[in-house]
Enzyme design. Structure first.
Site, PDB file in Angstrom:
ATOM      1  N   SER A  23      77.601 -47.781 -17.398  1.00 23.14           N
ATOM      2  CA  SER A  23      77.769 -48.744 -16.481  1.00 23.14           C
ATOM      3  C   SER A  23      78.576 -49.286 -16.481  1.00 23.14           C
ATOM      4  O   SER A  23      79.545 -49.506 -17.570  1.00 23.14           O
ATOM      5  CB  SER A  23      76.459 -49.709 -18.057  1.00 23.14           C
ATOM      6  OG  SER A  23      76.479 -51.087 -17.538  1.00 23.14           O
ATOM      7  N   LYS A  47      75.315 -51.694 -13.116  1.00 24.83           N
ATOM      8  CA  LYS A  47      76.683 -52.813 -13.906  1.00 24.83           C
ATOM      9  C   LYS A  47      75.402 -54.115 -15.049  1.00 24.83           C
ATOM     10  O   LYS A  47      74.301 -53.825 -14.428  1.00 24.83           O
ATOM     11  CB  LYS A  47      76.636 -53.240 -13.095  1.00 24.83           C
ATOM     12  CG  LYS A  47      77.746 -54.557 -13.326  1.00 24.83           C
ATOM     13  CD  LYS A  47      79.099 -54.642 -14.424  1.00 24.83           C
ATOM     14  CE  LYS A  47      80.120 -55.671 -15.126  1.00 24.83           C
ATOM     15  NZ  LYS A  47      80.593 -55.646 -16.304  1.00 24.83           N
ATOM     16  N   VAL A  73      86.504 -57.758 -18.538  1.00 21.64           N
ATOM     17  CA  VAL A  73      85.296 -58.184 -17.231  1.00 21.64           C
ATOM     18  C   VAL A  73      84.192 -59.342 -17.499  1.00 21.64           C
ATOM     19  O   VAL A  73      84.380 -60.238 -17.062  1.00 21.64           O
ATOM     20  CB  VAL A  73      84.041 -57.137 -16.680  1.00 21.64           C
ATOM     21  CG1 VAL A  73      83.169 -57.895 -15.530  1.00 21.64           C
ATOM     22  CG2 VAL A  73      85.403 -56.413 -16.051  1.00 21.64           C
ATOM     23  N   CYS A 130      79.153 -54.680 -25.989  1.00 20.65           N
ATOM     24  CA  CYS A 130      80.375 -55.133 -25.128  1.00 20.65           C
ATOM     25  C   CYS A 130      81.438 -55.763 -25.665  1.00 20.65           C
ATOM     26  O   CYS A 130      80.654 -56.618 -26.914  1.00 20.65           O
ATOM     27  CB  CYS A 130      79.485 -55.763 -23.895  1.00 20.65           C
ATOM     28  SG  CYS A 130      81.665 -56.502 -23.106  1.00 20.65           S
TER      29      CYS A 130
HETATM   30  C1  SIN Z   1      80.929 -53.406 -21.586  1.00 19.50           C
HETATM   31  O1  SIN Z   1      81.731 -53.111 -22.180  1.00 19.50           O
HETATM   32  O2  SIN Z   1      79.397 -53.719 -21.993  1.00 19.50           O
HETATM   33  C2  SIN Z   1      81.262 -54.090 -19.969  1.00 19.50           C
HETATM   34  C3  SIN Z   1      82.165 -54.976 -19.455  1.00 19.50           C
HETATM   35  C4  SIN Z   1      82.626 -55.640 -19.030  1.00 19.50           C
HETATM   36  O3  SIN Z   1      81.529 -56.197 -18.616  1.00 19.50           O
HETATM   37  O4  SIN Z   1      82.766 -56.770 -20.209  1.00 19.50           O
END
Ligand code: SIN
Length: 304
Positions: A23, A47, A73, A130
Protein backbone atom coordinates in the site's frame (compact mmCIF):
# COMPACT_ATOMS: atom_id res chain seq x y z
CA UNK A 1 7.73 -30.15 -15.81
CA UNK A 2 4.21 -28.77 -16.22
CA UNK A 3 3.67 -25.26 -14.94
CA UNK A 4 3.69 -25.16 -11.13
CA UNK A 5 0.65 -24.03 -9.16
CA UNK A 6 1.13 -20.36 -8.32
CA UNK A 7 -2.25 -19.74 -6.71
CA UNK A 8 -2.57 -19.11 -3.00
CA UNK A 9 -5.52 -18.73 -0.68
CA UNK A 10 -5.41 -15.85 1.78
CA UNK A 11 -8.22 -15.96 4.34
CA UNK A 12 -10.49 -17.79 1.90
CA UNK A 13 -9.74 -15.43 -1.01
CA UNK A 14 -8.04 -17.12 -3.95
CA UNK A 15 -5.22 -15.15 -5.55
CA UNK A 16 -3.85 -16.25 -8.94
CA UNK A 17 -0.34 -15.91 -7.55
CA UNK A 18 1.27 -14.79 -4.28
CA UNK A 19 2.42 -11.33 -5.39
CA UNK A 20 0.69 -8.09 -4.44
CA UNK A 21 1.60 -4.43 -4.07
CA UNK A 22 2.55 -2.68 -0.84
CA UNK A 23 0.00 0.00 0.00
CA UNK A 24 1.16 3.50 -0.82
CA UNK A 25 3.54 2.49 -3.58
CA UNK A 26 0.96 1.74 -6.26
CA UNK A 27 -1.59 4.56 -5.99
CA UNK A 28 -4.90 3.15 -7.17
CA UNK A 29 -3.20 1.14 -9.90
CA UNK A 30 -3.97 3.32 -12.94
CA UNK A 31 -0.41 4.55 -13.50
CA UNK A 32 0.97 1.02 -13.54
CA UNK A 33 -1.75 -0.34 -15.83
CA UNK A 34 0.14 1.57 -18.56
CA UNK A 35 3.10 -0.77 -18.00
CA UNK A 36 1.51 -4.18 -17.47
CA UNK A 37 -1.77 -6.02 -17.15
CA UNK A 38 -2.73 -5.74 -13.47
CA UNK A 39 -4.16 -9.24 -13.83
CA UNK A 40 -0.54 -10.43 -13.65
CA UNK A 41 -0.71 -9.83 -9.90
CA UNK A 42 -2.48 -11.98 -7.34
CA UNK A 43 -3.87 -8.86 -5.70
CA UNK A 44 -3.41 -5.11 -5.73
CA UNK A 45 -3.24 -3.32 -2.41
CA UNK A 46 -4.11 0.34 -2.84
CA UNK A 47 -3.08 3.61 -1.19
CA UNK A 48 -4.64 4.12 2.25
CA UNK A 49 -8.19 5.41 2.25
CA UNK A 50 -10.00 7.25 5.01
CA UNK A 51 -13.67 8.09 5.42
CA UNK A 52 -12.93 11.74 4.61
CA UNK A 53 -10.16 13.16 2.35
CA UNK A 54 -6.77 13.88 3.95
CA UNK A 55 -4.16 16.37 2.76
CA UNK A 56 -1.20 14.56 4.30
CA UNK A 57 1.92 16.17 5.72
CA UNK A 58 3.77 19.24 4.38
CA UNK A 59 6.67 18.77 1.92
CA UNK A 60 9.41 17.70 1.68
CA UNK A 61 8.05 14.30 2.53
CA UNK A 62 10.45 12.02 0.68
CA UNK A 63 14.17 11.65 1.47
CA UNK A 64 16.46 9.20 -0.27
CA UNK A 65 18.78 7.00 1.78
CA UNK A 66 21.61 4.71 0.69
CA UNK A 67 19.44 1.62 0.46
CA UNK A 68 15.89 2.89 0.51
CA UNK A 69 13.70 5.92 1.08
CA UNK A 70 12.11 7.74 3.97
CA UNK A 71 8.55 8.94 3.49
CA UNK A 72 6.34 11.10 5.65
CA UNK A 73 3.34 11.31 3.32
CA UNK A 74 0.85 11.30 6.18
CA UNK A 75 -1.90 9.21 4.62
CA UNK A 76 -2.88 11.74 1.94
CA UNK A 77 -5.87 10.43 0.03
CA UNK A 78 -9.04 11.66 -1.70
CA UNK A 79 -11.40 9.75 0.61
CA UNK A 80 -13.22 6.46 0.23
CA UNK A 81 -16.31 7.87 -1.52
CA UNK A 82 -14.15 9.52 -4.19
CA UNK A 83 -12.33 6.23 -4.69
CA UNK A 84 -15.58 4.33 -5.19
CA UNK A 85 -16.91 6.89 -7.65
CA UNK A 86 -13.75 7.54 -9.66
CA UNK A 87 -11.20 4.77 -9.32
CA UNK A 88 -12.72 1.40 -8.50
CA UNK A 89 -14.38 0.70 -11.85
CA UNK A 90 -11.06 0.93 -13.69
CA UNK A 91 -9.29 -1.58 -11.41
CA UNK A 92 -12.25 -3.95 -11.47
CA UNK A 93 -11.50 -4.59 -15.17
CA UNK A 94 -8.49 -6.71 -14.20
CA UNK A 95 -8.42 -10.32 -13.05
CA UNK A 96 -6.88 -9.52 -9.69
CA UNK A 97 -8.11 -9.20 -6.14
CA UNK A 98 -8.52 -5.70 -4.68
CA UNK A 99 -7.29 -4.88 -1.19
CA UNK A 100 -8.27 -1.50 0.27
CA UNK A 101 -5.89 -0.25 2.95
CA UNK A 102 -7.93 1.69 5.52
CA UNK A 103 -6.82 4.41 7.90
CA UNK A 104 -8.21 6.94 10.34
CA UNK A 105 -7.43 8.96 13.46
CA UNK A 106 -9.90 7.24 15.77
CA UNK A 107 -11.45 3.78 15.97
CA UNK A 108 -14.71 5.37 14.83
CA UNK A 109 -12.94 6.68 11.70
CA UNK A 110 -11.74 3.18 10.88
CA UNK A 111 -15.22 1.78 11.33
CA UNK A 112 -16.67 4.53 9.12
CA UNK A 113 -14.29 3.80 6.23
CA UNK A 114 -14.87 0.06 6.65
CA UNK A 115 -18.60 0.60 6.22
CA UNK A 116 -18.07 2.66 3.06
CA UNK A 117 -15.70 0.24 1.35
CA UNK A 118 -16.64 -3.23 2.48
CA UNK A 119 -18.21 -5.55 -0.08
CA UNK A 120 -16.95 -3.19 -2.83
CA UNK A 121 -13.45 -4.67 -2.49
CA UNK A 122 -12.18 -8.20 -1.88
CA UNK A 123 -10.22 -7.60 1.30
CA UNK A 124 -9.50 -4.80 3.76
CA UNK A 125 -6.08 -4.04 5.19
CA UNK A 126 -6.20 -2.29 8.56
CA UNK A 127 -3.41 0.26 8.65
CA UNK A 128 -2.42 0.55 12.30
CA UNK A 129 1.24 0.97 11.46
CA UNK A 130 1.77 4.27 9.61
CA UNK A 131 4.53 6.11 11.50
CA UNK A 132 3.71 9.50 9.97
CA UNK A 133 0.60 10.62 11.83
CA UNK A 134 0.06 11.76 15.42
CA UNK A 135 -3.32 10.07 15.78
CA UNK A 136 -4.20 6.60 14.51
CA UNK A 137 -1.62 4.65 12.51
CA UNK A 138 1.31 3.39 14.53
CA UNK A 139 -0.19 4.81 17.74
CA UNK A 140 -2.70 1.94 17.57
CA UNK A 141 -0.33 -0.70 16.26
CA UNK A 142 2.38 -0.57 18.91
CA UNK A 143 0.25 -1.41 21.93
CA UNK A 144 -1.10 -4.94 22.18
CA UNK A 145 -4.34 -3.99 23.96
CA UNK A 146 -5.11 -1.29 21.41
CA UNK A 147 -4.35 -3.75 18.60
CA UNK A 148 -6.86 -6.18 20.09
CA UNK A 149 -9.47 -3.47 20.59
CA UNK A 150 -9.32 -1.90 17.13
CA UNK A 151 -9.04 -5.25 15.35
CA UNK A 152 -12.10 -6.67 17.09
CA UNK A 153 -14.17 -3.53 16.54
CA UNK A 154 -13.31 -3.18 12.86
CA UNK A 155 -13.75 -6.92 12.34
CA UNK A 156 -17.26 -6.66 13.75
CA UNK A 157 -18.11 -4.07 11.09
CA UNK A 158 -16.28 -5.77 8.20
CA UNK A 159 -18.00 -8.04 5.69
CA UNK A 160 -14.83 -9.05 3.82
CA UNK A 161 -11.64 -10.61 5.24
CA UNK A 162 -9.59 -8.27 7.38
CA UNK A 163 -5.80 -8.13 7.08
CA UNK A 164 -4.03 -6.31 9.91
CA UNK A 165 -0.83 -4.52 8.83
CA UNK A 166 1.78 -4.59 11.58
CA UNK A 167 4.39 -2.04 12.56
CA UNK A 168 8.03 -3.07 12.98
CA UNK A 169 8.49 -0.26 15.53
CA UNK A 170 7.88 -2.57 18.48
CA UNK A 171 10.05 -4.74 20.70
CA UNK A 172 7.91 -7.88 20.45
CA UNK A 173 6.23 -8.32 17.07
CA UNK A 174 4.96 -11.81 17.99
CA UNK A 175 2.97 -10.40 20.91
CA UNK A 176 1.34 -7.79 18.68
CA UNK A 177 0.57 -10.41 16.02
CA UNK A 178 -1.06 -12.64 18.64
CA UNK A 179 -3.26 -9.72 19.79
CA UNK A 180 -4.42 -9.14 16.22
CA UNK A 181 -5.19 -12.84 15.88
CA UNK A 182 -7.18 -12.87 19.15
CA UNK A 183 -9.01 -9.75 17.99
CA UNK A 184 -10.29 -11.63 14.94
CA UNK A 185 -7.85 -10.70 12.16
CA UNK A 186 -8.17 -12.99 9.14
CA UNK A 187 -4.59 -12.40 7.96
CA UNK A 188 -1.56 -10.30 8.83
CA UNK A 189 0.72 -8.20 6.67
CA UNK A 190 4.16 -7.06 7.74
CA UNK A 191 6.20 -4.98 7.89
CA UNK A 192 5.19 -1.37 7.46
CA UNK A 193 8.06 1.14 7.50
CA UNK A 194 10.68 1.62 10.21
CA UNK A 195 10.76 5.04 11.82
CA UNK A 196 13.86 6.92 10.64
CA UNK A 197 15.42 10.35 10.23
CA UNK A 198 17.88 12.18 7.97
CA UNK A 199 19.58 15.51 8.63
CA UNK A 200 20.85 18.06 6.12
CA UNK A 201 24.27 18.88 7.59
CA UNK A 202 24.39 22.30 5.94
CA UNK A 203 21.15 23.56 7.49
CA UNK A 204 21.28 21.25 10.53
CA UNK A 205 17.62 20.53 9.91
CA UNK A 206 15.88 17.25 9.20
CA UNK A 207 15.31 16.75 5.47
CA UNK A 208 11.69 15.78 6.01
CA UNK A 209 9.43 18.65 7.05
CA UNK A 210 7.82 16.21 9.47
CA UNK A 211 11.32 15.56 10.90
CA UNK A 212 10.93 11.78 10.85
CA UNK A 213 9.51 9.30 8.40
CA UNK A 214 9.14 5.65 7.52
CA UNK A 215 12.09 3.80 5.99
CA UNK A 216 11.41 1.28 3.23
CA UNK A 217 13.50 -0.44 0.58
CA UNK A 218 16.32 -3.00 0.65
CA UNK A 219 17.73 -1.66 3.96
CA UNK A 220 14.77 -3.03 5.93
CA UNK A 221 14.63 -6.49 4.36
CA UNK A 222 16.56 -8.51 6.99
CA UNK A 223 14.46 -6.94 9.76
CA UNK A 224 11.29 -7.82 7.88
CA UNK A 225 12.36 -11.42 7.20
CA UNK A 226 13.19 -11.87 10.88
CA UNK A 227 9.79 -10.49 11.92
CA UNK A 228 7.89 -12.67 9.44
CA UNK A 229 9.73 -15.67 10.84
CA UNK A 230 8.86 -14.70 14.43
CA UNK A 231 5.21 -14.04 13.59
CA UNK A 232 4.97 -17.36 11.73
CA UNK A 233 5.99 -19.12 14.95
CA UNK A 234 3.40 -17.20 16.98
CA UNK A 235 0.18 -17.32 14.91
CA UNK A 236 -1.66 -19.55 12.47
CA UNK A 237 -3.01 -16.74 10.28
CA UNK A 238 -1.94 -16.29 6.66
CA UNK A 239 0.93 -13.80 6.39
CA UNK A 240 1.64 -11.33 3.60
CA UNK A 241 5.35 -10.55 3.92
CA UNK A 242 6.93 -7.32 2.74
CA UNK A 243 9.80 -4.96 3.40
CA UNK A 244 12.53 -4.37 0.84
CA UNK A 245 11.55 -7.03 -1.68
CA UNK A 246 13.20 -6.17 -5.00
CA UNK A 247 13.77 -9.57 -6.60
CA UNK A 248 12.17 -13.00 -6.68
CA UNK A 249 15.00 -14.31 -4.48
CA UNK A 250 13.96 -11.75 -1.86
CA UNK A 251 10.35 -12.88 -2.14
CA UNK A 252 11.31 -16.54 -1.78
CA UNK A 253 13.24 -15.69 1.41
CA UNK A 254 10.05 -14.21 2.87
CA UNK A 255 8.03 -17.26 1.87
CA UNK A 256 10.59 -19.62 3.36
CA UNK A 257 10.42 -17.55 6.56
CA UNK A 258 6.67 -18.20 6.64
CA UNK A 259 4.90 -15.71 4.38
CA UNK A 260 2.03 -17.13 2.30
CA UNK A 261 2.19 -14.18 -0.06
CA UNK A 262 4.47 -11.21 -0.63
CA UNK A 263 4.13 -7.52 -1.41
CA UNK A 264 6.56 -5.48 -3.46
CA UNK A 265 6.64 -1.73 -2.83
CA UNK A 266 9.59 0.62 -3.04
CA UNK A 267 11.24 -1.47 -5.79
CA UNK A 268 8.43 -0.38 -8.10
CA UNK A 269 9.72 3.22 -7.95
CA UNK A 270 12.98 1.99 -9.49
CA UNK A 271 11.46 -0.44 -11.97
CA UNK A 272 7.74 -0.43 -12.76
CA UNK A 273 8.01 -4.05 -13.85
CA UNK A 274 9.37 -5.15 -10.43
CA UNK A 275 6.06 -6.75 -9.41
CA UNK A 276 5.79 -8.82 -12.57
CA UNK A 277 9.49 -9.74 -12.50
CA UNK A 278 9.15 -10.98 -8.92
CA UNK A 279 6.12 -13.08 -9.87
CA UNK A 280 7.85 -14.56 -12.93
CA UNK A 281 11.04 -15.21 -10.96
CA UNK A 282 9.18 -17.16 -8.27
CA UNK A 283 7.64 -19.35 -10.97
CA UNK A 284 11.04 -19.88 -12.57
CA UNK A 285 12.52 -20.90 -9.19
CA UNK A 286 9.78 -23.50 -8.75
CA UNK A 287 10.41 -24.93 -12.22
CA UNK A 288 14.17 -25.04 -11.73
CA UNK A 289 13.80 -26.78 -8.38
CA UNK A 290 11.09 -29.16 -9.51
CA UNK A 291 8.55 -27.81 -7.01
CA UNK A 292 4.99 -28.22 -8.23
CA UNK A 293 3.21 -25.83 -5.85
CA UNK A 294 4.29 -22.40 -4.57
CA UNK A 295 2.62 -23.15 -1.23
CA UNK A 296 5.20 -25.89 -0.68
CA UNK A 297 7.97 -23.38 -0.03
CA UNK A 298 6.11 -21.55 2.76
CA UNK A 299 7.83 -21.84 6.14
CA UNK A 300 10.47 -24.26 4.90
CA UNK A 301 13.46 -22.49 6.46
CA UNK A 302 15.52 -24.83 8.64
CA UNK A 303 17.32 -23.16 11.49
CA UNK A 304 21.00 -23.85 12.12
C1 SIN B 1 2.01 4.16 5.80
O1 SIN B 1 3.14 4.22 6.30
O2 SIN B 1 1.20 3.32 6.18
C2 SIN B 1 1.62 5.07 4.70
C3 SIN B 1 2.57 6.17 4.46
C4 SIN B 1 1.94 7.51 4.65
O3 SIN B 1 0.97 7.84 3.96
O4 SIN B 1 2.42 8.27 5.51
Amino acid sequence: MTKPNMSVEIAGVKWNNPVTTASGTFGFGKEYAEYFDLGELGAVCLKSLSAVPRLGNPSPRIAETNYGILNSVGLQNPGAEYFLENELEEIRKYDTKIIANICGSTVEDYIAVTKILQDKVDMLELNISCPNVKEGGMAFGTNKDMVYDITSRVKEAAKVPLIVKLSPNVTDIAEIAASAESGGADALSLINTLLGMRIDIKTRRPILKNNMGGLSGPAVKPVAVRMVYQVRQAVKLPIIGMGGISTSDDAIEFMMAGANAVAVGTAGFVDPYAWVNVKNGIEQFLIENNISDVNDIVGTVELN
